[in-house]
Enzyme design. Structure first.
Site, mmCIF file in Angstrom:
data_model
loop_
_atom_site.group_PDB
_atom_site.id
_atom_site.type_symbol
_atom_site.label_atom_id
_atom_site.label_comp_id
_atom_site.label_asym_id
_atom_site.label_seq_id
_atom_site.Cartn_x
_atom_site.Cartn_y
_atom_site.Cartn_z
ATOM 1 N N PRO A 23 0.821 -1.215 0.000
ATOM 2 C CA PRO A 23 0.000 0.000 0.000
ATOM 3 C C PRO A 23 0.859 1.271 0.000
ATOM 4 C CG PRO A 23 -0.738 -1.537 1.691
ATOM 5 C CD PRO A 23 0.540 -2.072 1.160
ATOM 6 N N GLN A 99 -6.281 -1.516 1.384
ATOM 7 C CA GLN A 99 -5.888 -1.468 2.788
ATOM 8 C C GLN A 99 -6.869 -0.596 3.552
ATOM 9 O OE1 GLN A 99 -2.455 0.886 4.166
ATOM 10 N NE2 GLN A 99 -1.697 -0.969 5.161
ATOM 11 N N TYR A 182 -0.746 4.243 13.343
ATOM 12 C CA TYR A 182 -2.128 4.659 13.103
ATOM 13 C C TYR A 182 -3.040 4.006 14.161
ATOM 14 C CZ TYR A 182 -0.011 6.652 8.999
ATOM 15 O OH TYR A 182 0.792 7.397 8.192
ATOM 16 N N ARG A 230 -1.743 -5.885 8.570
ATOM 17 C CA ARG A 230 -0.400 -5.267 8.600
ATOM 18 C C ARG A 230 -0.102 -4.832 10.019
ATOM 19 N NH1 ARG A 230 2.893 -1.298 4.520
ATOM 20 N NH2 ARG A 230 3.426 -3.324 3.661
ATOM 21 N N ARG A 324 8.539 1.157 -2.819
ATOM 22 C CA ARG A 324 9.285 2.118 -3.652
ATOM 23 C C ARG A 324 9.853 1.508 -4.922
ATOM 24 N NH1 ARG A 324 12.551 4.188 1.414
ATOM 25 N NH2 ARG A 324 12.100 2.009 1.911
HETATM 26 C C1 LIG Z 1 4.785 6.842 -1.168
HETATM 27 C C2 LIG Z 1 4.567 5.857 -0.071
HETATM 28 C C3 LIG Z 1 3.320 5.756 0.525
HETATM 29 C C4 LIG Z 1 3.070 4.794 1.517
HETATM 30 N N1 LIG Z 1 1.800 4.629 2.001
HETATM 31 C C5 LIG Z 1 1.523 3.570 2.807
HETATM 32 C C6 LIG Z 1 0.185 3.236 3.123
HETATM 33 O O1 LIG Z 1 -0.780 3.834 2.654
HETATM 34 N N2 LIG Z 1 -0.011 2.195 3.972
HETATM 35 C C7 LIG Z 1 1.029 1.464 4.485
HETATM 36 O O2 LIG Z 1 0.803 0.527 5.250
HETATM 37 N N3 LIG Z 1 2.295 1.745 4.147
HETATM 38 C C8 LIG Z 1 2.566 2.761 3.311
HETATM 39 N N4 LIG Z 1 3.853 2.988 2.910
HETATM 40 C C9 LIG Z 1 4.893 2.057 3.350
HETATM 41 C C10 LIG Z 1 5.117 0.963 2.288
HETATM 42 O O3 LIG Z 1 3.950 0.190 2.068
HETATM 43 C C11 LIG Z 1 6.278 0.043 2.682
HETATM 44 O O4 LIG Z 1 5.920 -0.644 3.853
HETATM 45 C C12 LIG Z 1 7.571 0.816 2.911
HETATM 46 O O5 LIG Z 1 7.759 1.815 1.918
HETATM 47 C C13 LIG Z 1 8.785 -0.108 2.882
HETATM 48 O O6 LIG Z 1 8.846 -0.805 1.661
HETATM 49 P P1 LIG Z 1 9.831 -0.372 0.456
HETATM 50 O O7 LIG Z 1 11.236 -0.360 1.024
HETATM 51 O O8 LIG Z 1 9.637 -1.462 -0.582
HETATM 52 O O9 LIG Z 1 9.436 0.976 -0.026
HETATM 53 C C14 LIG Z 1 4.120 3.961 1.958
HETATM 54 C C15 LIG Z 1 5.394 4.111 1.392
HETATM 55 C C16 LIG Z 1 5.617 5.026 0.380
HETATM 56 C C17 LIG Z 1 6.993 5.098 -0.238
#
Ligand SMILES: Cc1cc2nc3c(=O)[nH]c(=O)nc-3n(C[C@H](O)[C@H](O)[C@H](O)COP(=O)(O)O)c2cc1C
Length: 355
Positions: A23, A99, A182, A230, A324
């Site tokens: 998400p 989510q 949250y 989560r 990302r």
């Molecule tokens: C732009 C952005 C928005 C995110 N929004 C959410 C979200 O809505 N809900 C959530 O649980 N995590 C959110 N995250 C966290 C990601 O889901 C993920 O857990 C975190 O970025 C680590 O993973 P990565 O290293 O692959 O980016 C967000 C991350 C990014 C970069």
């Protein structure tokens, strides 16, 4: 031995492989309604052959948004625009999911690209924001309103109503957001929950709202479809929620309707020191999976095909969530399949580009 491109069947849902879109808030809505941005952004990842595409945090109530620009699912008017997105994702052979979230004391802030700071009612924010206890998240944040038992019951019901709408929109996965500081995470952690009623104090009391939410969502959501949870497996702060607590929570939820635990961490303490690095949270997914025999997802700095494959092959997790890396490369599953020499079906329209 399972590998990254092996299908996974859970209940009545078949994930074609193990790479899922995590998400990611897009801060691009008006009144919480999905729009062309979501269609193209999420649709592109489905074209890129993600096994499942989860929307960003989808607010179950208006005050449960992080920012005024968040996605929402608090009314039936939110169903139709989501249906368009989910239907396209499914046409691509990917599983649509969303989510379900409530921001709690981290609500009423501006989008990161508009400053990412707490905002007042005059600036388009809202008040009160809700939490288990009247403890602000950080300097500059509103002191939240300590929720009454009626308000707790209403939020649990809002998650269930949101699940019903997600079903009407065609989602096959709902992920309950109990991470990142949250609302539900705020109840879990003794650092943000100082209640003295049956929703605070002991471990069993702090996890009560999460159990109630899972039960309520399971009742409102088709038996054949999936519920992910989560969690932030650690607050990374003395006195906070711990990996051991996460095991305790998963143990209680085992066999209670959660199909997969998505193991993230942090977010509840602004000053927490987190040892961020490649795969730094994988160990949490591994512990839950190996010690309790539950399905888990690993997330956090998973960027490399061999790394992702290793997580699945070695049994550390059942799936990987990428965030990302999916922004850098919406077609990452195609990239990874190529790197690992695995067969994956390309969109027929793109066949001529297949290596
Ligand atoms: C732009 C952005 C928005 C995110 N929004 C959410 C979200 O809505 N809900 C959530 O649980 N995590 C959110 N995250 C966290 C990601 O889901 C993920 O857990 C975190 O970025 C680590 O993973 P990565 O290293 O692959 O980016 C967000 C991350 C990014 C970069």
């Amino acid at each position: 031995m399972a590998h990254l491109f092996e299908p996974l069947r859970l209940r009545g849902v078949e994930l074609p492989h193990r790479i899922l879109v995590s998400p990611m808030c897009q801060y691009s809505c008006t009144d919480g309604l999905a729009n062309d941005w979501h269609f193209v952004h999420l649709g592109s990842r489905a074209v890129g052959r993600a096994a499942a595409v989860l929307t960003e945090a989808n607010a179950v109530t208006p005050e449960g948004r992080i920012s005024p620009d968040d996605l929402g699912i608090w009314s039936d008017a939110h169903i139709e625009p989501l249906r368009r997105v989910f239907s396209f994702i499914e046409q691509q052979g990917s599983v649509p999911g969303t989510q379900l979230a409530h921001a709690g004391r981290k609500g009423s802030t501006s989008a990161p690209f508009k400053g990412g700071k707490p905002i007042t009612v005059a600036e388009g924010g809202w008040s009160p924001i809700l939490a288990p206890s009247p403890l602000p998240f950080n300097d500059g944040y509103q002191a939240p309103h300590e929720m009454t038992r009626q308000e707790i019951a209403a939020v649990v019901q809002a998650f269930a109503d949101a699940a019903r709408r997600a079903d009407a929109a065609g989602a096959k996965i709902v992920e309950i957001h109990a991470a990142h500081g949250y609302l539900l995470h705020e109840f879990l952690s003794p650092l943000s929950n100082q209640r003295t009623d049956e929703y605070g104090g002991s471990f069993d009391n702090r996890i009560r709202i999460v159990l109630e939410t899972v039960d309520a969502v399971r009742r409102a959501w088709p038996e054949k479809h999936l519920i992910f949870l989560r969690i932030s497996a650690s607050d990374w702060t003395p006195g906070g929620w711990t990996p051991q607590d996460s095991l305790g929570l998963a143990e209680k939820l085992k066999g209670r309707g959660v199909d997969l635990f998505d193991c993230s961490s942090g977010g509840n303490v602004a000053s927490a020191k987190i040892p961020v690095g490649p795969g730094y949270q994988v160990v949490f997914a591994q512990r839950l999976r190996q010690e309790l025999g539950v399905r888990t997802g690993a997330v956090g700095m998973i960027t490399d095909p061999a790394q992702a494959d290793q997580i699945i092959r070695s049994g550390q997790a059942d799936v990987v969530f990428l965030a990302r890396q999916f922004l850098r490369d919406p077609y990452w599953p195609l990239t990874a399949a190529r790197a690992l020499g695995q067969e994956i079906q390309w969109p027929k329209q793109y066949d001529r580009a297949k290596p």
